[in-house]
Design an enzyme around this catalytic site. Structure first.
Site, short mmCIF file in Angstrom:
data_model
loop_
_atom_site.label_atom_id
_atom_site.label_comp_id
_atom_site.label_asym_id
_atom_site.label_seq_id
_atom_site.Cartn_x
_atom_site.Cartn_y
_atom_site.Cartn_z
CG HIS A 1 24.18 57.30 32.83
ND1 HIS A 1 24.29 57.60 34.10
CD2 HIS A 1 22.77 57.58 32.17
CE1 HIS A 1 23.29 58.46 34.31
NE2 HIS A 1 22.51 58.24 33.38
NE ARG B 1 19.75 58.72 30.20
CZ ARG B 1 18.72 57.73 30.06
NH1 ARG B 1 18.39 57.12 29.04
NH2 ARG B 1 18.32 56.91 31.29
NE ARG C 1 18.22 63.99 31.63
CZ ARG C 1 18.36 62.55 32.26
NH1 ARG C 1 17.55 62.01 33.10
NH2 ARG C 1 19.11 62.02 31.55
CD GLU D 1 16.00 61.92 38.18
OE1 GLU D 1 16.44 60.79 37.75
OE2 GLU D 1 16.27 63.24 37.77
CG ASN E 1 17.68 54.33 35.22
OD1 ASN E 1 16.87 53.36 35.48
ND2 ASN E 1 17.77 55.04 34.23
CG ASP E 2 19.44 59.06 39.34
OD1 ASP E 2 20.45 58.54 39.71
OD2 ASP E 2 19.40 59.94 38.27
NE ARG F 1 21.99 55.40 37.62
CZ ARG F 1 21.41 56.23 36.58
NH1 ARG F 1 20.87 57.21 37.31
NH2 ARG F 1 21.10 56.03 35.51
CB CYS G 1 11.54 58.28 31.16
SG CYS G 1 12.32 59.28 32.55
C1 PEP Z 1 16.68 57.99 35.73
O1 PEP Z 1 17.26 58.25 36.75
O2 PEP Z 1 15.91 57.00 35.74
C2 PEP Z 1 16.60 58.49 34.62
C3 PEP Z 1 15.93 58.24 33.46
O3 PEP Z 1 17.81 59.20 34.08
P1 PEP Z 1 19.28 58.98 34.28
O4 PEP Z 1 19.31 57.44 33.96
O5 PEP Z 1 19.62 59.71 33.04
O6 PEP Z 1 19.84 59.57 35.36
MG MG Z 2 18.34 60.19 36.77
#
Ligand code: PEP
Ligand code: MG
Length: 582
Positions: free
Chosen positions: A197, A304, A340, A437, A460-461, A471, A508
Site C-alpha cells: 500500500h 479506498r 469500497r 480478490e 493486487n490481492d 504482496r 481496480c
Molecule cells: C486489490 O486488492 O487489488 C485492491 C484494489 O485493493 P487493495 O489494494 O486496497 O487491497
Molecule cells: Mg484488496
C-alpha cells in the site's frame, strides 16, 4: 552538469513502485519502538537532574529545527515548533513527572513515558479538533525528550524538511502520506513490493519511488546525493556527471511522451475499431479528485475509504465520514463514485488490529465489519447520506463466498431502509458489487454474479492469494508474478461469469493501470479499468490506438501461453509496437 562528488557511483536495484526521476540528498528514516527500561533507583533527585538536562537538549534541538525550517520553507511552517517548545514548558506535565519519580523510586525514563502517554491519551480523546491534534505534538516532543534520556540519536525523530529522498526499511501508508505533506522528492524502501500500500500511495501522490532494495540502509548515509529512477526501479548513490547527463535526456524524453498523451486525454474512450471502454480513478479521499478530473476519469472506480481511518489513526464518526464522502460525490459532478467499504487490516493497520501472526489472512475488511456493526453501520449510513449528492455504488472487499455477500447486502439494505425512514433519498438506486480478490470468490464467481450488480477485480490481492505470495515481502517479490498462467486463466473465468450473468466487471487492482496489462484485460472481457489518476493518459492513449480485435487475439494467445515468460514477452511486444515513440 556536475557530478555530485568524486566518490564512486553505486547502483542499487529494486522494484519500480512509482514513476518519475528525482535527485536530492538522502534522509535515512530509522524507525522502531523506543524500548524504555524500568528499574528502581536510589537517587530520585539525580534522576530529576537528568530530566532537566534532557529538557534543555530538546529545547536546543527544536530551536535549531525551527530556524532550519524558517530558512528552507517559511515562518508559518516554522511556527509548529513554537507549539512544540510550549509543550516543554508545560509545568503540570513536569510536576507530575517529578512527583511520580519521588513517589515510585523508578527511573526517570519510565516515569516520564508513563506521564507523557497519559497526556497523549487524554488529548487524543478530546472532542475539539484543535485540541485532539495537540496529541501528535506532545507525542513528538516527549519522544524527543525520551530519546535524549536514553542517549539515542535524535535524527530519527526530526521532520523531513524540504526536498529530500527519504530512505527507510519500510513505510506504512500513513507515513507515506506524511512524507508527501513534507514535500519529499522521492522515497526508497528496503521492504515492500509493487502492490504494497505504500507503493500504491506513492503512485497516487505522484512521488517517484523504488521499493524492495536489498542492503539500502547500509549503502547510504544521511546527506549522500541519491538519484531515484522510479520507472526502472533503480537507485544511484553519488551519481557521476555522465549519469546525470543521461538522466537529463531521459527526463526530456519522458516529458515529450507525456505531452503527446496529455493531448489526447479528452478524446472518446473507444478502441480504434469502435469498442467502448471506461477508465475510472482509484482515490483515497477528496484531495485526489482534482487529479482524477484533471486526467478525465469518468468517475471513481475505487474509493479506498480506509484512508480516512488511517489518516486520523482512529475510528471516524459517521459525520466525519459523511463530510468526506459527500465532498467526493459533489466534486464528481454526476460521475459515478464506487465506495469500497472499510478494508482495514493486512498492511493497513489500526489500533488493536496489529496483533496477528497472519494479518493478510486475518481479521480484515468485510470480515471485521460484519462482526462489528458499531463500525460498519456509521460507514454505510455516511455513504448512503452522501448518495443524495450524486450516483453511488458500494462494493464489499474480501468477499470469500456467497454467504458473506448475502450477509453484507442484507446489512446494507437494513441500514438503507433505516435511512429511508429518516427521509434520506439517494439520487439513483445504489448498486451493490463484490470485489473479487480471493480465489474462492473467483471460483464461486458464477453464483456471486447472480447476486450482485457488478464485479470489481482486486488483482493486487487476487495475485497474492492465488500464488500464496505476500504482496509486501521483498524476499518473495520475484514470485509475485501476474503473468502466471493461473492468474490469466482465473481472470478469464471471472470475466466469463460476469458476461453470463450480464453484469459489468471492472479491474481496480494495479494491473488495471498498467499499460502492459490494460489491452489484455479488455481482450479477456473487462469493461472498465480503474487506476491511479496519473496512469490514465498512457492507458487511454494505448487503448485508443489499438483495436479490440487485436486485444482479443492477445487474450487468446495469453490463454494458451506455455508459461509466464511467454505471456510477459507477448505483453511487452504489444506495448512496444503501440508506443513506438517510447
Ligand atoms: C486489490 O486488492 O487489488 C485492491 C484494489 O485493493 P487493495 O489494494 O486496497 O487491497
Ligand atoms: Mg484488496
Amino acid at each position: 552538469m556536475q557530478g555530485s562528488d568524486h566518490r564512486a557511483e553505486i547502483r542499487l536495484n529494486g522494484t519500480a513502485a512509482a514513476p518519475g526521476v528525482a535527485r536530492a540528498t538522502a534522509y535515512l528514516l530509522r524507525q522502531g519502538q523506543t524500548m524504555v527500561p524500568c528499574r528502581q533507583v536510589g537517587d530520585p533527585e539525580g534522576e530529576l537532574a537528568r530530566l532537566d538536562a534532557a529538557l534543555s537538549a530538546t529545547r536546543l534541538e527544536i530551536a535549531r529545527l525551527r530556524d532550519d525550517v524558517a530558512r528552507k520553507l517559511n515562518e508559518s511552517e516554522a511556527a509548529i515548533f513554537d507549539a512544540h517548545l510550549l509543550v516543554l514548558e508545560d509545568v503540570a506535565l513536569i510536576d507530575e513527572v517529578t512527583k511520580e519519580v519521588r513517589r515510585s523510586g523508578f527511573n526517570i525514563e519510565f516515569c516520564f513515558q508513563g506521564v507523557a502517554q497519559r497526556y497523549i491519551d487524554i488529548f487524543a480523546q478530546m472532542e475539539d479538533d484543535f485540541l485532539r491534534e495537540r496529541a501528535a505534538d506532545i507525542r513528538d516532543v516527549t519522544g524527543r525528550v525520551l530519546h535524549h534520556l536514553l542517549g539515542m540519536a535524535p535524527a530519527a525523530l526530526g521532520p523531513i524538511v524540504g526536498r529530500q529522498v527519504v530512505l527507510a526499511v519500510d513505510l506504512t501508508p500513513t507515513e507515506t502520506a506524511g512524507l508527501h505533506e513534507g514535500g519529499v522528492a522521492a522515497f526508497v524502501t528496503e521492504e515492500g513490493g509493487r502492490t504494497s500500500h505504500s507503493a500504491i500511495m506513492a503512485r497516487s501522490l505522484d512521488i517517484p519511488a523504488v521499493v524492495g532494495v536489498k542492503g539500502l540502509m547500509e549503502a547510504v548515509v544521511d546527506g549522500d546525493v541519491v538519484l531515484v529512477d522510479g520507472e526502472a526501479g533503480l537507485v544511484i548513490v553519488h551519481p557521476s556527471a555522465a549519469t546525470l547527463a543521461a538522466y537529463l535526456d531521459k527526463e526530456q524524453a519522458l516529458r515529450s511522451r507525456r505531452d503527446r498523451m496529455m493531448g489526447e486525454i479528452a478524446l472518446p474512450e473507444a478502441t480504434s475499431d469502435g469498442a467502448v471502454f471506461t477508465l475510472l480513478a482509484n482515490i483515497g479521499g477528496p484531495e485526489e479528485m482534482e487529479d482524477a478530473l484533471g486526467y478525465h476519469a469518468r468517475g471513481v472506480g475505487l474509493y479506498r475509504t480506509e484512508n480516512l481511518y488511517l489518516r486520523i489513526d482512529d475510528w471516524p464518526s459517521e459525520q466525519q465520514q459523511f463530510e468526506e464522502y459527500a465532498e467526493v460525490v459533489r466534486l464528481a459532478q454526476g460521475r459515478p463514485v464506487t465506495f469500497r467499504t472499510l478494508d482495514i487490516g493486512g498492511d493497513k493497520r489500526l489500533g488493536d488490529l496489529n496483533d496477528e501472526a497472519n494479518p493478510f489472512m486475518g481479521y480484515r475488511a468485510v470480515r471485521m465489519c460484519l462482526e462489528r456493526p458499531e463500525i460498519f453501520r456509521p460507514q454505510l449510513r455516511a455513504i448512503i447520506r452522501a448518495s443524495t449528492f450524486g450516483p453511488v455504488s458500494v462494493m464489499f472487499p474480501m468477499i470469500s463466498g456467497v454467504e458473506e455477500l448475502r450477509q453484507a447486502k442484507a446489512f446494507f439494505r437494513q441500514v438503507e431502509a433505516e435511512l429511508a425512514g429518516e427521509g434520506v433519498r439517494p439520487v439513483a438506486p445504489i448498486r451493490l458489487g463484490a470485489m473479487i480478490e480471493i480465489p474462492s470468490a473467483a471460483l464461486a464467481a458464477p453464483e456471486l454474479a447472480r447476486e450482485c450488480d457488478f464485479f470489481s477485480v482486486g488483482t493486487n490481492d487476487l495475485v497474492q492469494y492465488l500464488l500464496a505470495v505476500d504482496r509486501g515481502n521483498r524476499r518473495v517479490a520475484s514470485l509475485y508474478d501476474p503473468c502466471h498462467l493461473a492468474v490469466v486463466r482465473t481472470l478469464a473465468q471471472i470475466f466469463g461469469a460476469a458476461r453470463t450473468a450480464r453484469i459489468p466487471v471492472a479491474v481496480c487492482g494495479e494491473l488495471g493501470g498498467d499499460p502492459a496489462w490494460a489491452p489484455l484485460l479488455l481482450g479477456l472481457g473487462a469493461h472498465e479499468l480503474s487506476m491511479t489518476p496519473a496512469a490514465l493518459p498512457e492507458v487511454r492513449f494505448l487503448l485508443r490506438h489499438s483495436t479490440h480485435a487485436e486485444m482479443r487475439e492477445l487474450a487468446e494467445r495469453a490463454l494458451s501461453s506455455p508459461d509466464a515468460a511467454a505471456t510477459r514477452a507477448l505483453l511487452a511486444a504489444f506495448v512496444a509496437t503501440k508506443l513506438k515513440f517510447r
